[in-house]
Design an enzyme around this catalytic site. Structure first.
Site, PDB file in Angstrom:
ATOM      1  CB  VAL A 193      -0.985 -11.696   9.438  1.00 59.46           C
ATOM      2  CG1 VAL A 193      -0.852 -12.529  10.815  1.00 59.46           C
ATOM      3  CG2 VAL A 193       0.064 -12.051   8.337  1.00 59.46           C
ATOM      4  CG  ASP A 194      -4.571  -6.351   7.767  1.00 63.21           C
ATOM      5  OD1 ASP A 194      -4.606  -6.223   6.467  1.00 63.21           O
ATOM      6  OD2 ASP A 194      -4.355  -5.352   8.473  1.00 63.21           O
ATOM      7  CE  LYS A 195       1.312  -4.472   2.687  1.00 60.95           C
ATOM      8  NZ  LYS A 195       1.512  -3.222   3.707  1.00 60.95           N
ATOM      9  CB  THR A 196      -1.964  -1.782   6.886  1.00 60.44           C
ATOM     10  OG1 THR A 196      -1.426  -1.707   5.545  1.00 60.44           O
ATOM     11  CG2 THR A 196      -1.342  -0.588   7.409  1.00 60.44           C
ATOM     12  CB  THR A 240      -1.148  -7.105  11.937  1.00 62.55           C
ATOM     13  OG1 THR A 240      -2.559  -6.511  11.900  1.00 62.55           O
ATOM     14  CG2 THR A 240      -0.528  -8.647  11.476  1.00 62.55           C
TER      15      THR A 240
END
Length: 672
Positions: A360-363, A365
């Site tokens: 997963v991407d952080k920003t 998501t």
């Protein structure tokens, strides 16, 4: 089947094919009743009965089942045997044999005649088989049409007109297809938002339940995005059209569901391979059955041979086999759409259940994707206002969410921005430019190191902010550190619940982020993630996904930005946040309309239920044919004297299709 439109038409009066097939079925059923009575009783002399059956059966076969015979002919040239090959042969042989028996009885040997009535006729077999086949088609068309009912209903909720504000300030109601990107529209209280747009004036609450499934209205004010077909509350809004026509979110949802319903799951290859051999084998079995009964069957041998051969052709009709996987895919696509989970194709539905690692991407998501400026630290001769002014002026040219947070922070503080020259964005690092003759750089440690900026004086303070999950960006002026800003992107309220659900499904979660190690690990620890890779540049995400795959992991990648697209394409399953960019949605196999990670757990559960449903359908389709064909051929006759009437075979064939459809529709009740 006739071709389906790529998008359901809300103005269509109904399914023309379904209406036509229904009409043919009812007329054929009405005619088949007297045909069956005449054929199975002696209420009329044979000569009269046979001619009456011929008169009644002819419209059933030549008109009622005409679409079946058209498809039968298409299956022969070029040779592509399918379910219509078998049904066409079965009905055609029974009808043509009976027509010859009535009109030219002398063509048959005396041994086949039954007294003065001549050879036996099987008009009732042809009529009833035809009626049952039409019934199966009607049921299939109804099931196929009902899967689009929710989408069609959603389209019907979209407004037909929009109130456009002209450049001179006048307002007019215009047809929706005349709206263009950039048009200013007024949305009055209680009205529907006409297209995807941005609020430029006003404040209100919008009911987005038709898109997101969430019943609580969402507050909207200037700068917020609104979705076409959602319902405005009590406030008045002026919005600027951002997406119109086929580009709206609603249109994309409809298109993705439609495309998924038409696509083929990898498991369909098994059915395709089997079907490719199945029909020719059935034709051979029918020919062998005919030859065996003609040669060794009891008198009248020819009648037994014809009936049993027809029975084999009819009962082996692969309707159930043909419906086994497509019906499950179509129903699952509609089910997912109702929960804000969109599958771009059938392969995504099938493969999602195998995912054991989620990257997963952080920003945008794990987080809301709407960061806010929290802390400002000024060094040397600069003050906080100057640091914010310079940082925001630089970031005004960037599209990154963190840039928007800094610009918004300057606006909230009433700080006027300065013009920037020589602006340049450095992917994954930051931005540079010149203001008032000073060369400025704003970004992370990597960018500072590239410009030989010493950040040691702020290391302790920066690390303490990172430990709180904040992202640090340094500001350098003419080669000297001028300060730093800390931006925090709140974790989505639903993310912890989603993480727990994914862990319960035994999925390993890996977070990728361009953030500093300290910030990344602070967020990962708070959420209980399994692994984190920090300091990742955009072009490195796909490489990391590939490395996980090389370790034997079945990887799904979830992201929302353009820079996530290569990784979404590399992963076995790409999952795009519906709140992100179009290119991410186009690259991904699954789109979460709400951008809510809980949708992944839902989608995976639906994937498991769909595959289980398809296996059940395929099993019963194969098992039905494996048992039915030998019985229809007469293998039980020598030992038990049991024969299967072609009419019973037709009923069994129709029942097998109905059972597959009914089993596929059970997916609607699956709790996800």
């Amino acid at each position: 089947m006739t071709l389906q439109p790529r998008q359901p038409d809300p103005d269509a009066s109904g399914d023309a094919e379904l209406a036509d097939m229904t009409r043919r079925f009812w007329v054929s059923a009405a005619l088949s009743v007297p045909i069956a009575v005449l054929g199975m009783t002696s209420i009329a002399p044979s000569s009269i009965s046979h001619w009456a059956q011929l008169a009644l059966t002819t419209p059933v076969v030549l008109w009622g089942t005409w679409p079946i015979f058209v498809r039968f002919a298409r299956s022969l040239i070029p040779p592509r045997p399918n379910m219509f090959t078998l049904t066409g042969l079965g009905i055609g042989v029974a009808y043509l044999y009976s027509v010859v028996a009535v009109t030219a009885p002398g063509a048959f040997p005396e041994s086949l005649h039954t007294g003065e009535s001549g050879p036996p006729v099987y008009f009732e077999v042809a009529a009833i088989i035809a009626t049952l086949v039409l019934l199966g088609q009607v049921l299939e068309l109804r099931a196929r049409g009902s899967t689009n009912a929710a989408i069609r209903s959603l389209l019907e909720l979209a407004p037909k007109t929009a109130r456009r504000i002209e450049p001179d300030g006048t307002e007019h109601d215009v047809a929706l297809d005349r709206i263009r990107v950039g048009d200013r529209l007024r949305v009055r209280p209680g009205e529907k938002v006409p297209v995807d747009a941005i609020v430029v004036e006003g404040r209100s609450s919008i009911d987005e339940s038709m898109i997101t499934g969430e019943p609580i209205p969402v507050e909207k004010t200037e700068g917020d995005k609104v979705i076409g077909a959602t319902v405005n509350g009590t406030g008045s809004l002026i919005v600027q059209a951002r997406r119109v026509g086929a580009d709206t979110l609603l249109a994309q949802i409809v298109n993705m569901v439609s495309e998924a319903g038409r696509s083929r799951a990898p498991i369909q290859r098994l059915a395709d391979i089997v079907s490719g051999y199945f029909v020719p084998v059935v034709l051979i079995i029918a020919a062998v059955t005919f030859a065996v009964w003609v040669t060794w069957g009891p008198a009248p041998a020819l009648a037994y041979a014809i009936l049993n051969a027809i029975g084999v052709l009819i009962i082996a009709c692969p309707c159930a086999l043909g419906l086994a996987t497509p019906m499950s895919i179509v129903v699952a696509s509609g089910k997912g759409a109702g929960f804000g989970v969109l599958f771009s194709d059938a392969a995504a539905i099938e493969t999602l259940r195998r995912v054991d690692t989620l990257v997963v991407d952080k920003t945008g998501t794990l987080t809301e994707g709407h960061p806010r400026l929290h802390d400002v630290v000024a060094l040397e001769t600069h003050d906080e206002t100057d640091v914010v002014r310079l940082a925001a002026s630089l970031e005004r040219g960037s599209e990154h969410p963190l840039a928007a947070a800094i610009v918004a922070g300057a606006s909230d503080r009433g700080i006027a921005l300065s013009p920037v020259s020589d602006f340049q964005a450095v992917p994954g690092k930051g931005v540079t430019g010149s203001i008032d003759g000073r060369h400025l750089a704003l970004g992370n440690d990597t960018l500072m190191a590239a410009h030989h900026i010493d950040t040691a004086a702020t290391t302790a303070h920066a690390n303490s902010l990172r430990a709180e999950g904040k992202t640090i960006m340094y500001l350098a002026s003419d080669g000297v550190l001028a300060g730093m800003v800390a931006v925090a992107d709140p974790v989505r309220p639903t993310t912890p619940e989603a993480i727990d659900a994914l862990h319960a499904a035994r999925i390993r979660i890996v977070m990728l982020t361009g953030d500093n190690e300290t910030t990344a690990h602070a967020v990962a620890a708070r959420l209980g993630l399994d692994d984190v890779v920090a300091g990742v540049l955009p072009d490195q995400k796909a490489t990391i996904v590939r490395q996980l795959q090389q370790q034997g992991r079945f990887v799904a990648m979830a992201g929302d930005g353009i820079n996530d697209s290569p990784a979404l394409a590399q992963a076995q399953v790409g999952i795009a946040m519906g709140t992100g960019t179009d290119i991410a949605m186009q690259t991904a196999g699954v789109t979460l309309v709400q951008g809510d990670l809980r949708g992944i757990a839902r989608a995976r559960h639906l994937s498991e239920a769909t595959m289980r449903n398809m296996r059940e359908n395929l099993f019963w389709a194969f098992a039905y044919n494996a048992v039915g064909v030998p019985i229809a051929a007469g293998v039980l006759y020598p030992a038990f004297g049991i024969l299967l009437s072609p009419m019973i075979a037709a009923a069994a064939m129709a029942f097998s299709s109905v059972s597959v459809i009914a089993n596929a529709l059970r997916l609607r009740r699956v709790h996800i």
